[in-house]
Scaffold this active site. Sequence first.
Site, PDB file in Angstrom:
ATOM      1  N   SER A   1       0.845  -1.193   0.000  1.00 23.54           N
ATOM      2  CA  SER A   1       0.000   0.000   0.000  1.00 23.54           C
ATOM      3  C   SER A   1       0.878   1.241   0.000  1.00 23.54           C
ATOM      4  CB  SER A   1      -0.896   0.010   1.242  1.00 23.54           C
ATOM      5  OG  SER A   1      -0.125   0.290   2.407  1.00 23.54           O
ATOM      6  N   ASP A   2       0.307   2.366  -0.365  1.00 16.31           N
ATOM      7  CA  ASP A   2       1.025   3.620  -0.146  1.00 16.31           C
ATOM      8  C   ASP A   2       0.837   4.006   1.327  1.00 16.31           C
ATOM      9  OD1 ASP A   2       2.521   5.910  -0.588  1.00 16.31           O
ATOM     10  OD2 ASP A   2       1.523   6.380  -2.464  1.00 16.31           O
ATOM     11  N   TRP A   3       1.534   5.028   1.740  1.00 16.14           N
ATOM     12  CA  TRP A   3       1.604   5.437   3.147  1.00 16.14           C
ATOM     13  C   TRP A   3       0.191   5.614   3.742  1.00 16.14           C
ATOM     14  CZ3 TRP A   3       6.343   6.890   5.708  1.00 16.14           C
ATOM     15  CH2 TRP A   3       6.178   7.450   6.971  1.00 16.14           C
ATOM     16  N   ASN A   4      -0.164   4.712   4.671  1.00 15.34           N
ATOM     17  CA  ASN A   4      -1.446   4.764   5.383  1.00 15.34           C
ATOM     18  C   ASN A   4      -2.674   4.602   4.489  1.00 15.34           C
ATOM     19  OD1 ASN A   4      -0.193   5.099   7.837  1.00 15.34           O
ATOM     20  ND2 ASN A   4      -0.694   7.256   8.075  1.00 15.34           N
TER      21      ASN A   4
END
Length: 776
Positions: free
Chosen positions: A316-319
């Site tokens: 995933s991307d950040w958060n």
Amino acid sequence: MKLNYKPIPQQTSKAELIILFIICAFFNACSPSQTKDASQKNTDKTTQTDRLKTSPTDKKIEARIEALLSKMSIQEKIGQLNLRGTSSRVKGSLPEELLDKVRNGEIGAFLNVMDTAHIRKLQEIAVKESKHGIPLIFARDVIHGFKTIFPIPLGQAASWNPAIVEEGSKIAALEASSVGIRWTFAPMLDICQDSRWGRIAESPGEDPYLAQAMAAAYVKGFQGDKLSDPTRIAACAKHFIGYGAAIGGRDYNTAIISDEQLHNLYLPPFEQAVKNRVATFMTSFNEVNGVPASGNKKLLTKVLREKFKFDGFVVSDWNSVIEMIAHGFAQDQKHAAELAAKAGMDMEMTSQAYEKFLEVLIKDGLVPEAQLDFYVRNILRIKFRLNLFEQPFIPANHPGKFYAKDNLQKAKDAAIESTVLLKNNNVLPLKPDTKILLTGPLANKGREQLGTWTFDGEGDPSVTPKEALTQASFVEGLSFSRDKSSSNFKQVLDAARKVDVIVFVGGEEAILSGEAHSRANIKLPGAQEQLLTELATLNKPIVLVIMAGRPINITNYLKDMQAVLMMWHPGTMGGPALKEMLFGEAEPSGRLPVSWPKAAGQLPYFYNHKNTGRPANPKKFVNIDDIPVGAWQSSLGNESHYLDLGYTPLFPFGYGLSYSKVVYGKVQASDNELGKGKSIQVTVEITNKGDRNTTEVVQLYAHDKVGRITRPVRELKRFKKIKLVAGQSQTVQFTLAYEDFMYYDNAGKYALEPGEIVLYAGNNATTKNKVSITIK
């Protein structure tokens, strides 16, 4: 029978799983080719990945994965899915709690750990103290260089030279791996048609064919022929998908993409990355047609796994997993973990939804353990391919060296090949004895010329235009790009009166492009336009040099500039590159990878648009200033245009000048008909009519005039960057197959119908040099 790494039903035992794997591998190695789905694009090109799955090395890896997986608890498996780290700015000691998590197998990878002693300690605990000795992967955003910084990715796309991109990525991998980084979050392969978007700076531009060439080059450069090479790093194709389609060019915004756009425009660069064995993928922050990418099963499973046959892992991307709550797609973190796990998300970056809730979801029967096993296999597969189990630490004899002389030369060459000459009224190249005033807010800013996403880049080793142009007078005028003060203008103007030429280096500071740095107004910020306007009153030749992360609106004062060079953010060697181009020691050979708009109000703008039912006609166009006062209310011109900006960009896609004069002969096709299974050769003669050597980017476009859905007015099909000595002619030949004209419609059909296709060969997307062929 083809081996397909899909999740196995939950009731399958581990012993059965191992037997099934062996049987599948055997049949995959021995079975004849399967009948290809006629709706699948270029399926023959995916066979490389299938072959690799059954190679002796991959068979051994898969056997080791199954042996390891059979010993792991659910908690240890979930640990492999956890990517932990901090902001790129955070530094400090390692908390004991974190060390215990590594010791217990609760973490699979780290990002932004840049202390080599910390990397060593964490890895030692993972391989020597944890139960299964599974190594960690250490990641970093190494986008267009680690220490030796190359031009921003949009600039590298402007080189139209995949070899430049591959070499830059190879150098970045060499430098980054020398400090323990074995995974980068690059390349970004988002097609972008809107210069307002801050991350266009990282984009390969607006065209899928050019982006495919860049995708292959990035992956080859970062990963090399063997991912096990300790001087290479795992690449990550991002952002999957449609991040560059954010409405209004506003970062993180919604994307609405039709199926034909998805398959014809946005997916091809990512598919090319898979064909080149990219190790990992990253999901995008945005939603696509109402479904956030991190919870989008259609994209992550149906397209990426089943259609593209991707066998690495998705992060995933950040958060972005827990951001599905803000999207309104998930109720809470537990629900977000469930959605991501069911969609096809292998590893979660920074947020902790998997860590907190995945075990409960499995016990409650909401997520099968087989899905978890599938993710762990994918992650372990990349760790094995990186050879981390055998070589988890930085080799003592690692050859990586920061700012090596040869690498700096290559960075300079890349800056030259990326620079686009937008205008030249015979001012460039300058004569050796020319008296120059160097001015502008970016003329002596080593850190700013590196551009966005250069966490490890350094200002001092960068060579600025001021440092390179030692013979020039220097008055900065503006201290930074957003500076609105005119207090130093008089000093600049006084110095300008004493010279032959003014070289103004302006644009955007690095912080003004990149993630979360979209701009509604894409003019030069601060008082730069004001200073340029005042300098123009002196009637001295002005060479405008732009360093920016996007095309800049220069429409209103372009007429006052005698030459314009777009250097993007050129990287470490921007100064020496500029000097060589100004004096003709080198020639800027870049071509635009995006259309250059007249103003932000024209965006999104892209060359490969549809014709509409009322295409603009220059003979009928009515400008806003030509409308009579009190005119009868009517749909003036009855065509698709803006009254104040017209219908063309300031500079078209593929555009760029040289220091010589290049002439194209008539484009020709080897046959006027093309049928299934056949190909044709398209040739055009290029002549250098000038008195100096030059470089030309020969571009071939196609227009399918009538289709089962409407087709773009032009599509780039081939290009070739060639060198021509003065007076030389060269015949360039392109081969096009029937399949090169096939396309997807909104029903998912991949086909081509009979009819006329017009081929265009020239130096940009507006060329009129054409020949027609008929599809049988």
